[in-house]
Enzyme design. Structure first.
Site, PDB file in Angstrom:
ATOM      1  CE  LYS A   1      12.889 -16.575  31.015  1.00  0.00           C
ATOM      2  NZ  LYS A   1      14.232 -16.946  30.433  1.00  0.00           N
TER       3      LYS A   1
ATOM      4  CG  HIS B   1       9.925 -18.648  22.421  1.00  0.00           C
ATOM      5  ND1 HIS B   1       9.577 -19.447  23.504  1.00  0.00           N
ATOM      6  CD2 HIS B   1      11.423 -18.406  23.014  1.00  0.00           C
ATOM      7  CE1 HIS B   1      10.581 -19.753  24.545  1.00  0.00           C
ATOM      8  NE2 HIS B   1      11.629 -19.298  24.123  1.00  0.00           N
TER       9      HIS B   1
ATOM     10  CB  SER C   1      10.702 -15.684  34.500  1.00  0.00           C
ATOM     11  OG  SER C   1      11.561 -16.295  34.122  1.00  0.00           O
TER      12      SER C   1
HETATM   13  S1  PPS Z   1      13.083 -19.193  27.618  1.00  0.00           S
HETATM   14  O1  PPS Z   1      14.178 -18.308  27.745  1.00  0.00           O
HETATM   15  O2  PPS Z   1      11.938 -18.330  27.330  1.00  0.00           O
HETATM   16  O3  PPS Z   1      13.285 -20.222  27.029  1.00  0.00           O
HETATM   17  O4  PPS Z   1      12.816 -19.486  29.268  1.00  0.00           O
HETATM   18  P1  PPS Z   1      11.893 -20.772  29.522  1.00  0.00           P
HETATM   19  O5  PPS Z   1      12.589 -22.075  29.779  1.00  0.00           O
HETATM   20  O6  PPS Z   1      10.590 -20.844  28.757  1.00  0.00           O
HETATM   21  O7  PPS Z   1      11.366 -20.517  31.349  1.00  0.00           O
HETATM   22  C1  PPS Z   1      12.561 -20.129  32.170  1.00  0.00           C
HETATM   23  C2  PPS Z   1      11.685 -20.267  33.317  1.00  0.00           C
HETATM   24  O8  PPS Z   1      11.604 -21.843  33.402  1.00  0.00           O
HETATM   25  C3  PPS Z   1      12.207 -22.217  34.870  1.00  0.00           C
HETATM   26  N1  PPS Z   1      12.728 -23.665  34.876  1.00  0.00           N
HETATM   27  C4  PPS Z   1      12.190 -24.478  35.707  1.00  0.00           C
HETATM   28  N2  PPS Z   1      11.280 -24.718  36.618  1.00  0.00           N
HETATM   29  C5  PPS Z   1      11.109 -25.749  37.412  1.00  0.00           C
HETATM   30  N3  PPS Z   1      11.920 -26.705  37.274  1.00  0.00           N
HETATM   31  C6  PPS Z   1      12.584 -26.935  36.217  1.00  0.00           C
HETATM   32  N4  PPS Z   1      13.220 -28.342  35.812  1.00  0.00           N
HETATM   33  C7  PPS Z   1      13.119 -25.708  35.263  1.00  0.00           C
HETATM   34  N5  PPS Z   1      13.765 -25.472  34.238  1.00  0.00           N
HETATM   35  C8  PPS Z   1      13.468 -24.356  34.077  1.00  0.00           C
HETATM   36  C9  PPS Z   1      13.433 -21.202  34.979  1.00  0.00           C
HETATM   37  O9  PPS Z   1      13.864 -21.075  36.330  1.00  0.00           O
HETATM   38  C10 PPS Z   1      12.737 -19.966  34.700  1.00  0.00           C
HETATM   39  O10 PPS Z   1      11.657 -19.432  35.654  1.00  0.00           O
HETATM   40  P2  PPS Z   1      12.186 -18.544  36.764  1.00  0.00           P
HETATM   41  O11 PPS Z   1      10.941 -18.053  37.513  1.00  0.00           O
HETATM   42  O12 PPS Z   1      12.765 -17.271  36.280  1.00  0.00           O
HETATM   43  O13 PPS Z   1      13.016 -19.081  37.835  1.00  0.00           O
END
Ligand code: PPS
Length: 287
Positions: free
Chosen positions: A44, A99, A129
């Site tokens: 996340k 991860h 998140s």
């Molecule tokens: S995971 O499941 O651990 O692989 O998730 P991860 O990709 O690390 O994190 C998910 C959060 O990243 C946000 N996200 C983004 N934010 C901004 N711009 C872009 N392009 C983007 N892509 C993914 C996603 O919305 C999750 O955060 P939250 O706070 O839940 O919205």
């Protein structure tokens, strides 16, 4: 937290798609190559955003690849059964994701020149998140409340273990030249500069108009609409009603979720666990 998760070396993992044998094999036998590029994060923290950026840098902004292959196949998670299987047919130079905490990462990495991009995020936003993600996915115990999830998070009793240990251990690598530390907060604040920094780290020279395309196709809006990146292709039996992977994509959402008492409780543990770490490493400490 009831035990419907898998334990390996004191860390919780989802039951589905993981096994102790594979986790052991990845740590002891996975061969990291010098030409590899690896995205590493605590869950996340912006993993998928970073993967999308790396893919688009490699294709010089051409969206064909990110619009035709699921994100988890483009940069497989080596510790999952699906990702590990895919790695067997990955051509060089490989890109992949993990991860894993430092002590479970492939041992061969530590004597390689493979490039790791490690992305950190304010653990309060990581928590929120993770709370929504865990509440809507059928891969781990569902928290009944944010308070309950916070308790698990602060104890390191969530999948992939303690945020504090993950970040402290991985940041011990930060002076190595094949290790780039980024933050979600910097990415939000000045995406272009960070994309340029990644290009430099990977030795990729992109024209300004190609960078424009990387920015366009890795934006929250485009990723949310791209079914190869928005997790809408996940099998239905893994998710529940209302699951949204690209949820908000902002900095500071925790402020809309934590009560004053929860914020204080979090700060107290944070100060204890991160004592001695220079605040300049963590952009959220400046806010
Ligand atoms: S995971 O499941 O651990 O692989 O998730 P991860 O990709 O690390 O994190 C998910 C959060 O990243 C946000 N996200 C983004 N934010 C901004 N711009 C872009 N392009 C983007 N892509 C993914 C996603 O919305 C999750 O955060 P939250 O706070 O839940 O919205």
């Amino acid at each position: 937290m009831s035990d419907n998760t898998l334990w390996f070396e004191g860390i919780r993992f989802p039951m589905v798609g993981f096994s102790p044998e594979l986790l052991r094999e990845v740590r002891d036998k996975f061969l990291v190559k010098d030409e590899d590029t690896i995205t590493v994060t605590y869950p996340k923290s912006g993993t998928n955003w970073l993967i999308e950026i790396v893919c688009l840098i490699l294709s010089k902004g051409d969206p064909k690849w990110v619009q035709s292959v699921p994100i988890w196949d483009r940069s497989p998670w080596i510790e999952t059964q699906h990702g590990n299987e895919l790695m067997k047919s990955q051509k060089d130079p490989r890109i992949y994701t993990s991860h894993l905490p430092l002590h479970l990462f492939p041992k061969s990495f530590f004597s390689s020149k493979a490039k790791v991009i490690y992305c950190i995020r304010n653990p309060r936003d990581v928590l929120v998140s993770g709370y929504y993600f865990t509440s809507k996915m059928k891969i781990a115990e569902k928290p009944e409340t944010l308070q309950q999830y916070m308790k698990w998070f602060l104890q390191g009793n969530v999948i992939y273990g303690s945020w504090f240990e993950h970040v402290r251990d991985w940041l011990s690598m930060r002076e190595k030249e094949n290790f780039l530390v980024l933050s979600y907060e910097e990415l939000i604040k000045d995406t272009r500069s960070i994309v340029e920094k990644i290009c430099q780290f990977l030795g990729k020279k992109l024209k300004p108009e190609e960078i424009d395309l990387v920015l366009k196709y890795s934006s929250f809006k485009f990723m949310k609409e791209n079914e190869m990146s928005n997790y809408s292709l996940l099998p239905n039996d893994l998710t529940t009603e209302g699951f949204t992977f690209l949820r908000k994509g902002v900095v500071g959402d925790w402020k809309h979720h934590f009560t004053v008492a929860q914020a204080e409780e979090f700060d107290k543990i944070y100060q204890e666990k991160m004592a001695g770490y220079p605040p300049k490493l963590f952009p959220w400490e400046e806010c």
